[in-house]
Design an enzyme around this catalytic site. Sequence first.
Site, PDB file in Angstrom:
ATOM      1  N   LYS A 183       6.474 -12.338   0.980  1.00 52.55           N
ATOM      2  CA  LYS A 183       5.665 -12.053   2.175  1.00 52.55           C
ATOM      3  C   LYS A 183       4.229 -11.770   1.732  1.00 52.55           C
ATOM      4  O   LYS A 183       3.920 -10.707   1.213  1.00 52.55           O
ATOM      5  CB  LYS A 183       6.216 -10.838   2.927  1.00 52.55           C
ATOM      6  CG  LYS A 183       5.631 -10.766   4.329  1.00 52.55           C
ATOM      7  CD  LYS A 183       5.374  -9.369   4.825  1.00 52.55           C
ATOM      8  CE  LYS A 183       4.178  -8.705   4.242  1.00 52.55           C
ATOM      9  NZ  LYS A 183       2.895  -9.365   4.491  1.00 52.55           N
ATOM     10  N   ASP A 217       1.431 -10.030  11.629  1.00 52.44           N
ATOM     11  CA  ASP A 217       1.850  -8.644  11.863  1.00 52.44           C
ATOM     12  C   ASP A 217       2.732  -8.205  10.691  1.00 52.44           C
ATOM     13  O   ASP A 217       3.949  -8.196  10.792  1.00 52.44           O
ATOM     14  CB  ASP A 217       2.632  -8.574  13.187  1.00 52.44           C
ATOM     15  CG  ASP A 217       3.081  -7.154  13.493  1.00 52.44           C
ATOM     16  OD1 ASP A 217       2.707  -6.227  12.743  1.00 52.44           O
ATOM     17  OD2 ASP A 217       3.812  -6.968  14.481  1.00 52.44           O
ATOM     18  N   VAL A 221       7.428  -7.651  10.202  1.00 57.47           N
ATOM     19  CA  VAL A 221       8.310  -8.433   9.327  1.00 57.47           C
ATOM     20  C   VAL A 221       8.515  -7.713   7.990  1.00 57.47           C
ATOM     21  O   VAL A 221       9.592  -7.778   7.401  1.00 57.47           O
ATOM     22  CB  VAL A 221       7.797  -9.873   9.084  1.00 57.47           C
ATOM     23  CG1 VAL A 221       7.705 -10.656  10.371  1.00 57.47           C
ATOM     24  CG2 VAL A 221       6.490  -9.892   8.362  1.00 57.47           C
ATOM     25  N   GLY A 222       7.477  -6.986   7.547  1.00 56.97           N
ATOM     26  CA  GLY A 222       7.590  -6.255   6.280  1.00 56.97           C
ATOM     27  C   GLY A 222       8.632  -5.147   6.374  1.00 56.97           C
ATOM     28  O   GLY A 222       9.411  -4.923   5.445  1.00 56.97           O
ATOM     29  N   GLU A 260       3.258  -1.560  -7.663  1.00 58.15           N
ATOM     30  CA  GLU A 260       1.956  -1.661  -8.345  1.00 58.15           C
ATOM     31  C   GLU A 260       0.915  -1.271  -7.310  1.00 58.15           C
ATOM     32  O   GLU A 260       0.699  -2.010  -6.344  1.00 58.15           O
ATOM     33  CB  GLU A 260       1.689  -3.095  -8.800  1.00 58.15           C
ATOM     34  CG  GLU A 260       2.630  -3.634  -9.830  1.00 58.15           C
ATOM     35  CD  GLU A 260       2.408  -3.063 -11.199  1.00 58.15           C
ATOM     36  OE1 GLU A 260       1.493  -2.223 -11.368  1.00 58.15           O
ATOM     37  OE2 GLU A 260       3.145  -3.446 -12.107  1.00 58.15           O
ATOM     38  N   CYS A 293      -7.660  -3.826  -8.634  1.00 56.64           N
ATOM     39  CA  CYS A 293      -7.060  -2.490  -8.737  1.00 56.64           C
ATOM     40  C   CYS A 293      -7.355  -1.833 -10.080  1.00 56.64           C
ATOM     41  O   CYS A 293      -7.426  -0.618 -10.175  1.00 56.64           O
ATOM     42  CB  CYS A 293      -5.564  -2.593  -8.522  1.00 56.64           C
ATOM     43  SG  CYS A 293      -4.821  -3.829  -9.584  1.00 56.64           S
ATOM     44  N   GLU A 392     -10.139   5.383  -3.911  1.00 57.69           N
ATOM     45  CA  GLU A 392     -10.313   3.980  -4.272  1.00 57.69           C
ATOM     46  C   GLU A 392     -11.156   3.308  -3.190  1.00 57.69           C
ATOM     47  O   GLU A 392     -10.764   3.281  -2.025  1.00 57.69           O
ATOM     48  CB  GLU A 392      -8.949   3.298  -4.368  1.00 57.69           C
ATOM     49  CG  GLU A 392      -9.043   1.862  -4.793  1.00 57.69           C
ATOM     50  CD  GLU A 392      -7.685   1.181  -4.866  1.00 57.69           C
ATOM     51  OE1 GLU A 392      -6.915   1.274  -3.898  1.00 57.69           O
ATOM     52  OE2 GLU A 392      -7.410   0.547  -5.891  1.00 57.69           O
TER      53      GLU A 392
HETATM   54  P1  NAD Z   1      -1.901  -3.131   1.622  1.00 56.90           P
HETATM   55  O1  NAD Z   1      -1.078  -2.069   1.042  1.00 56.90           O
HETATM   56  O2  NAD Z   1      -2.555  -2.912   2.921  1.00 56.90           O
HETATM   57  O3  NAD Z   1      -1.017  -4.465   1.829  1.00 56.90           O
HETATM   58  C1  NAD Z   1      -0.260  -5.024   0.778  1.00 56.90           C
HETATM   59  C2  NAD Z   1       0.848  -5.856   1.359  1.00 56.90           C
HETATM   60  O4  NAD Z   1       1.729  -5.014   2.114  1.00 56.90           O
HETATM   61  C3  NAD Z   1       0.377  -6.935   2.329  1.00 56.90           C
HETATM   62  O5  NAD Z   1       1.187  -8.071   2.170  1.00 56.90           O
HETATM   63  C4  NAD Z   1       0.637  -6.303   3.671  1.00 56.90           C
HETATM   64  O6  NAD Z   1       0.787  -7.261   4.682  1.00 56.90           O
HETATM   65  C5  NAD Z   1       1.936  -5.577   3.400  1.00 56.90           C
HETATM   66  N1  NAD Z   1       2.271  -4.492   4.307  1.00 56.90           N
HETATM   67  C6  NAD Z   1       1.426  -3.717   5.026  1.00 56.90           C
HETATM   68  N2  NAD Z   1       2.138  -2.799   5.723  1.00 56.90           N
HETATM   69  C7  NAD Z   1       3.443  -3.003   5.425  1.00 56.90           C
HETATM   70  C8  NAD Z   1       4.660  -2.364   5.793  1.00 56.90           C
HETATM   71  N3  NAD Z   1       4.668  -1.333   6.630  1.00 56.90           N
HETATM   72  N4  NAD Z   1       5.820  -2.828   5.286  1.00 56.90           N
HETATM   73  C9  NAD Z   1       5.827  -3.864   4.427  1.00 56.90           C
HETATM   74  N5  NAD Z   1       4.713  -4.503   4.040  1.00 56.90           N
HETATM   75  C10 NAD Z   1       3.531  -4.077   4.525  1.00 56.90           C
HETATM   76  O7  NAD Z   1      -2.916  -3.514   0.482  1.00 56.90           O
HETATM   77  P2  NAD Z   1      -4.083  -4.554   0.546  1.00 56.90           P
HETATM   78  O8  NAD Z   1      -5.158  -3.968   1.381  1.00 56.90           O
HETATM   79  O9  NAD Z   1      -3.535  -5.896   0.932  1.00 56.90           O
HETATM   80  O10 NAD Z   1      -4.523  -4.634  -0.993  1.00 56.90           O
HETATM   81  C11 NAD Z   1      -5.382  -3.709  -1.572  1.00 56.90           C
HETATM   82  C12 NAD Z   1      -4.628  -2.644  -2.329  1.00 56.90           C
HETATM   83  O11 NAD Z   1      -3.753  -3.229  -3.270  1.00 56.90           O
HETATM   84  C13 NAD Z   1      -5.533  -1.743  -3.126  1.00 56.90           C
HETATM   85  O12 NAD Z   1      -5.158  -0.391  -2.950  1.00 56.90           O
HETATM   86  C14 NAD Z   1      -5.299  -2.165  -4.563  1.00 56.90           C
HETATM   87  O13 NAD Z   1      -5.558  -1.181  -5.513  1.00 56.90           O
HETATM   88  C15 NAD Z   1      -3.885  -2.572  -4.530  1.00 56.90           C
HETATM   89  N6  NAD Z   1      -3.586  -3.497  -5.625  1.00 56.90           N
HETATM   90  C16 NAD Z   1      -2.858  -3.043  -6.678  1.00 56.90           C
HETATM   91  C17 NAD Z   1      -2.580  -3.880  -7.738  1.00 56.90           C
HETATM   92  C18 NAD Z   1      -1.765  -3.409  -8.909  1.00 56.90           C
HETATM   93  O14 NAD Z   1      -1.214  -4.236  -9.600  1.00 56.90           O
HETATM   94  N7  NAD Z   1      -1.656  -2.110  -9.157  1.00 56.90           N
HETATM   95  C19 NAD Z   1      -3.037  -5.188  -7.728  1.00 56.90           C
HETATM   96  C20 NAD Z   1      -3.794  -5.620  -6.647  1.00 56.90           C
HETATM   97  C21 NAD Z   1      -4.050  -4.762  -5.587  1.00 56.90           C
END
Ligand code: NAD
Length: 488
Positions: A183, A217, A221-222, A260, A293, A392
């Site tokens: 997803k 959304d 689905v998540g 992660e 990140c 962050e």
């Molecule tokens: P996010 O947490 O908003 O979303 C990540 C994923 O989760 C997306 O696919 C999103 O659609 C999904 N998601 C959102 N709500 C959900 C739920 N309730 N249930 C299931 N899935 C859900 O993060 P973002 O804004 O897409 O990415 C930025 C963040 O990711 C930053 O905090 C960054 O540090 C982190 N990041 C970490 C790493 C790592 O390896 N540590 C790598 C890249 C990014």
Amino acid sequence: MTNVNGETRMLIDGKLVDATGGATFDNINPATEESIGVVADGTVDDMGRAIGAARRAFDETDWSTNRAFRKACLQQLKDGLEKHKEDLRPQIVGEVGCPIGLTFAIQQDSCIDDLQWDIDVIDSYDWESELGVHEFFGLRSNRLVWKEAIGVVGAITPWNFPFMLNLSKVGPALAAGCTVILKPAPDTPYSATFIGKIVAEETDIPPGVLNVVPSADPAAVGELLTSDPRVDMISFTGSTAVGKRIAARASDTLKRVFLELGGKSANIVLDDADFAAVLPSTNMTCMHSGQGCAITTRLLLPRSRYDEGVEIVKAAFETFPYGDPMDFNNMAGPLVNKKQYERVLGYIEKGKAEGARCLVGGGPATQFDKGYFVQPTLFADVDPDSTIAREEIFGPVLVAIPYENDDDAVRIANDSRYGLSGAINGGSLDRALSMARRIRTGTIAVNGGQWFGPDSPFGGYKESGSGREHGVLGFEEYLETKTVGVPG
Ligand code: NAD
């Protein structure tokens, strides 16, 4: 850049399909704020079908046990990605807004190369081992330890390095013998549907082994994916807030959860460092507009050489090349979407309000008519307790903080809820290494050494996550362990 011919369909049970009801959503280019095409808007029903298909493929085919077949299929996947990568390149630039130069490395090409590690580990991994004879209750038994695929994996990925992170999960999970529902983030669906298309059209990977379900959304689905009892594991990369929510959702069915998450990593420059050699590259905080990140977003400078250090960093920030992502000279494009743009600008205003000195940038990049561009921004004299030093930002913002001595530097670096990465730069490798031992992070670059690699475990301490991606440790996240007793 207008239409980039991204794959609009999901992959469910081996077929490229539209969403139930035919709904789609626009994929927006953050540099132009225009649509580059549409993509299927997966529903909860679609996710349910994808989970069912992955469960059946795991339970009813020999995917999890037939290593030679898996290896051949993964090689087909790698070859297919390589063959069609020029189709993908504009899609990644278009949906991520990343500079095109990055797609020749970590945003695209090197990830395809690194898939070879996942293919090779199928043969090199020690799937079965023997512990030898042990006496228990007067019985002598030999113990065998078998490694087996954990089952159905829900892979949830963010938008910043989408293709790389999709492959970082799909590669080892499939190599381990798992089946997967991917997803992607709604901002970057093509980096996932492209993989689905290649799997469907260029490989013998059986139906249901990989499913790709984008959705506008993600929460709906998540949340099905993270709570459905048919799913054995969630592999998540994203924000710490969503990671915590996922861990809570997954706890009802005690899924394995691999996380992660975010970071606020410190770059400690020691007083014996060669400042002229080390400090100019601190403007790499702004690479990909700071949307990484593991980027070191806190610069810790010794008080004794603070002014000298800040001047060098300031000059580097003033010349950082950014703008049109299709221009090879640029190291950064826009932020990924309006929400992130406003969020980052909000942090910059907060920094000013809390008394930090803004030396470079400090607002929207108004030279561009369109797009979510933010100026590379350098703050000095930042209080380690202030908001911009602790949270962050995920934008092109560096905070410079003075420290008194080595102990103080270690204290400030570790005074964070995160623990993802970091850097130490000093005149003596021994001194830098002994500092590195005291920093509570999952990765650390010492004197310019880079830790990244397909076999380098990557992950975080503290609220930066749990588990490791890449390498043998990353591969083993997708495995279960079965201990077998036989007469000894
Ligand atoms: P996010 O947490 O908003 O979303 C990540 C994923 O989760 C997306 O696919 C999103 O659609 C999904 N998601 C959102 N709500 C959900 C739920 N309730 N249930 C299931 N899935 C859900 O993060 P973002 O804004 O897409 O990415 C930025 C963040 O990711 C930053 O905090 C960054 O540090 C982190 N990041 C970490 C790493 C790592 O390896 N540590 C790598 C890249 C990014």
